[in-house]
Scaffold this active site. Sequence first.
Site, PDB file in Angstrom:
ATOM      1  N   CYS A 173      13.230  11.449   5.836  1.00  0.00           N
ATOM      2  CA  CYS A 173      13.310  10.994   7.215  1.00  0.00           C
ATOM      3  C   CYS A 173      14.681  11.266   7.813  1.00  0.00           C
ATOM      4  CB  CYS A 173      12.993   9.505   7.274  1.00  0.00           C
ATOM      5  SG  CYS A 173      14.018   8.543   6.152  1.00  0.00           S
ATOM      6  N   GLU A 204       9.892   1.883  10.123  1.00  0.00           N
ATOM      7  CA  GLU A 204      10.864   2.898   9.688  1.00  0.00           C
ATOM      8  C   GLU A 204      10.163   4.234   9.844  1.00  0.00           C
ATOM      9  OE1 GLU A 204      13.920   2.507   8.818  1.00  0.00           O
ATOM     10  OE2 GLU A 204      14.082   0.358   8.470  1.00  0.00           O
ATOM     11  N   GLU A 222       9.895  16.468  14.804  1.00  0.00           N
ATOM     12  CA  GLU A 222      10.145  16.381  13.363  1.00  0.00           C
ATOM     13  C   GLU A 222       9.242  17.375  12.639  1.00  0.00           C
ATOM     14  OE1 GLU A 222       8.767  12.926  11.067  1.00  0.00           O
ATOM     15  OE2 GLU A 222      10.758  12.816  10.174  1.00  0.00           O
ATOM     16  N   LYS A 267       0.846  -1.196   0.000  1.00  0.00           N
ATOM     17  CA  LYS A 267       0.000   0.000   0.000  1.00  0.00           C
ATOM     18  C   LYS A 267       0.876   1.238   0.000  1.00  0.00           C
ATOM     19  CE  LYS A 267      -2.088   2.895   2.799  1.00  0.00           C
ATOM     20  NZ  LYS A 267      -2.117   4.065   1.907  1.00  0.00           N
TER      21      LYS A 267
HETATM   22  P1  NAD Z   1       2.044   8.662   7.329  1.00  0.00           P
HETATM   23  O1  NAD Z   1       2.325   7.941   8.591  1.00  0.00           O
HETATM   24  O2  NAD Z   1       1.013   9.716   7.353  1.00  0.00           O
HETATM   25  O3  NAD Z   1       1.595   7.638   6.175  1.00  0.00           O
HETATM   26  C1  NAD Z   1       2.403   6.552   5.796  1.00  0.00           C
HETATM   27  C2  NAD Z   1       1.533   5.452   5.220  1.00  0.00           C
HETATM   28  O4  NAD Z   1       0.674   4.937   6.232  1.00  0.00           O
HETATM   29  C3  NAD Z   1       0.615   5.914   4.093  1.00  0.00           C
HETATM   30  O5  NAD Z   1       0.576   4.902   3.114  1.00  0.00           O
HETATM   31  C4  NAD Z   1      -0.716   6.074   4.798  1.00  0.00           C
HETATM   32  O6  NAD Z   1      -1.832   5.971   3.946  1.00  0.00           O
HETATM   33  C5  NAD Z   1      -0.673   4.926   5.772  1.00  0.00           C
HETATM   34  N1  NAD Z   1      -1.550   5.065   6.938  1.00  0.00           N
HETATM   35  C6  NAD Z   1      -2.072   6.181   7.471  1.00  0.00           C
HETATM   36  N2  NAD Z   1      -2.775   5.882   8.584  1.00  0.00           N
HETATM   37  C7  NAD Z   1      -2.705   4.539   8.740  1.00  0.00           C
HETATM   38  C8  NAD Z   1      -3.193   3.624   9.726  1.00  0.00           C
HETATM   39  N3  NAD Z   1      -3.929   4.028  10.775  1.00  0.00           N
HETATM   40  N4  NAD Z   1      -2.872   2.319   9.601  1.00  0.00           N
HETATM   41  C9  NAD Z   1      -2.110   1.885   8.574  1.00  0.00           C
HETATM   42  N5  NAD Z   1      -1.622   2.701   7.611  1.00  0.00           N
HETATM   43  C10 NAD Z   1      -1.912   4.016   7.698  1.00  0.00           C
HETATM   44  O7  NAD Z   1       3.443   9.238   6.846  1.00  0.00           O
HETATM   45  P2  NAD Z   1       3.760  10.143   5.583  1.00  0.00           P
HETATM   46  O8  NAD Z   1       3.263  11.540   5.820  1.00  0.00           O
HETATM   47  O9  NAD Z   1       3.342   9.448   4.351  1.00  0.00           O
HETATM   48  O10 NAD Z   1       5.357  10.141   5.599  1.00  0.00           O
HETATM   49  C11 NAD Z   1       6.124  11.023   6.360  1.00  0.00           C
HETATM   50  C12 NAD Z   1       6.732  10.320   7.541  1.00  0.00           C
HETATM   51  O11 NAD Z   1       7.420   9.157   7.095  1.00  0.00           O
HETATM   52  C13 NAD Z   1       7.765  11.168   8.247  1.00  0.00           C
HETATM   53  O12 NAD Z   1       7.612  11.031   9.639  1.00  0.00           O
HETATM   54  C14 NAD Z   1       9.087  10.557   7.798  1.00  0.00           C
HETATM   55  O13 NAD Z   1      10.163  10.758   8.672  1.00  0.00           O
HETATM   56  C15 NAD Z   1       8.725   9.121   7.674  1.00  0.00           C
HETATM   57  N6  NAD Z   1       9.650   8.411   6.785  1.00  0.00           N
HETATM   58  C16 NAD Z   1      10.507   7.513   7.344  1.00  0.00           C
HETATM   59  C17 NAD Z   1      11.439   6.852   6.544  1.00  0.00           C
HETATM   60  C18 NAD Z   1      12.396   5.843   7.129  1.00  0.00           C
HETATM   61  O14 NAD Z   1      12.951   5.051   6.366  1.00  0.00           O
HETATM   62  N7  NAD Z   1      12.628   5.824   8.425  1.00  0.00           N
HETATM   63  C19 NAD Z   1      11.492   7.129   5.186  1.00  0.00           C
HETATM   64  C20 NAD Z   1      10.589   8.042   4.644  1.00  0.00           C
HETATM   65  C21 NAD Z   1       9.671   8.681   5.462  1.00  0.00           C
END
Ligand code: NAD
Length: 495
Positions: free
Chosen positions: A281, A247, A382, A173
């Site tokens: 990230c 992650e 963050e 997803k």
């Molecule tokens: P997000 O948590 O809003 O969404 C990530 C994914 O989770 C999306 O596909 C979203 O639709 C899904 N999602 C949302 N709510 C959910 C739920 N309740 N259950 C299951 N899935 C759900 O994050 P974002 O805004 O897409 O990304 C930004 C964040 O990601 C930042 O905090 C960034 O640091 C982190 N990030 C981490 C890494 C890493 O490798 N550590 C890499 C890239 C981004």
Amino acid sequence: MHYRMLIGGAQLDAADDRRLPVFNPFTGEEIATIPDADTQDVASAVRAARDAFDNGWGSTPGIERARLLHRLADLIDEAAAEFGRLETDDNGKLLRETTAQAKFAARNYRFFAGYADKLYGRTIPLDQHGMFDYTVRQPVGVAALITAWNSPMQLLANKLAPALAAGCTVVIKPSEHASLSTLRLGDLIAEAGFPAGVVNIVTGGVECGQAIAGHPGLDRISFTGSVPTGQAIMAAANRTLVPVTLELGGKSPNIVFEDADFDRAVTGALNGIFSAGGQTCIAGSRLLVADAIYDRMVAALAERAAQIRLGDPTAAATQMGPVANRPRLERITGVIEKARSDGARMVAGGEVVPRSDLQNGLFVAPTVFADVDSDSALAQEEIFGPVLSVIRFTSEGEAVRVANGTEFGLASAVWTKDLARAHRVAEALVAGTVWVNTYRVSAAQAPFGGVGKSGHGRERGEEALDEYLRTKNVMIDLNPAIPDLFEIAQPREDR
Ligand code: NAD
């Protein structure tokens, strides 16, 4: 453009035909629609993945999995420019970076292809006489892979490549804010020859994510995204006991000592925070600077940040594109306004840039705050945007203490010419990655992941395979004599 999901080898709309619009963050135009999957669609995808696993993928010879992964890597390489364009139109990241990330994704598929036929177990000498013991490493089964919007192809490759190499089937997803490249990848997965149902792709928002996180038919969830979503997924998996790889975010410290190559460190600091508009990230969002060079560093950062060229993310001359979507813009500008009203010293940026040549793009100027209190929200939370907090330190011990003084532990960097100090500080930093005199370098071979609220588990590198394999121990009694009833085999010296 009307995109469809991939479930059991078929291209499908959501069962109830719901769709979500996709906007280009630079032009503001609607460029596509994607299916908005619900519980029913997720259940179909998990069923398809389970069938594909049971019907042969789980026992497909490693050499065949490797062949398909290499084929997929070739197809991605050939289509790298197309993938770059799709992602840039979807999330506003610079075209040269999204294109490079597609190629890096291909590299990751090749790297893990090399492991697919080398997933050896061990033979283990035991204390007991006449017992032969060995381990086998087997695929866990069906893995759900949930990714964020900022680097879809790369984040997915970090998960999908080791999962397929290990022999798992998957339900993917991508983020509802950047699904296009993942959906297009589905075409190449079919073209490469992966059997139907080995890779399934569903799209949608929170409802779709929740349906995956709570599904009892999974064997692993690997998630990349924010801390609150990671917590929600772990809470859901707490009921099913499905193991979870996380992650998550970061507040990574970039530490510049007084003996560092000054110009190199300035460039590293700017790259660390303003690459991809800080929407990574690993963004080096806290810059810790030694007292002796502090004022000079702040002046250099303010001057260079103001010169960063904002613009069309597809143009070669552009150095920073727009932020990815309106909620992100509001979050970033909210943080800046709050910090200013709390009296923080802003030395660069701070404003939303409304220039006519930037069309309808969501641009925030590269922003630098100096003299930031290491306990303040600016230094602790963050932001995921182009906002740098500069913090002064007077000793190595203080630098390490401040660097380790957040709930996160994803990346970090040290800038010094003193080799002993570089090793000492690298040892002391609580983070999954430490760079020395560089920043933001990723490699297929190097394991990546976090500690604390940055998550757990590792991606890339050999370690990533552990997330998708389980170890089985097999013990064989080679002794000819039948043991006495209820006799427990003893270690040799006790016999
Ligand atoms: P997000 O948590 O809003 O969404 C990530 C994914 O989770 C999306 O596909 C979203 O639709 C899904 N999602 C949302 N709510 C959910 C739920 N309740 N259950 C299951 N899935 C759900 O994050 P974002 O805004 O897409 O990304 C930004 C964040 O990601 C930042 O905090 C960034 O640091 C982190 N990030 C981490 C890494 C890493 O490798 N550590 C890499 C890239 C981004």
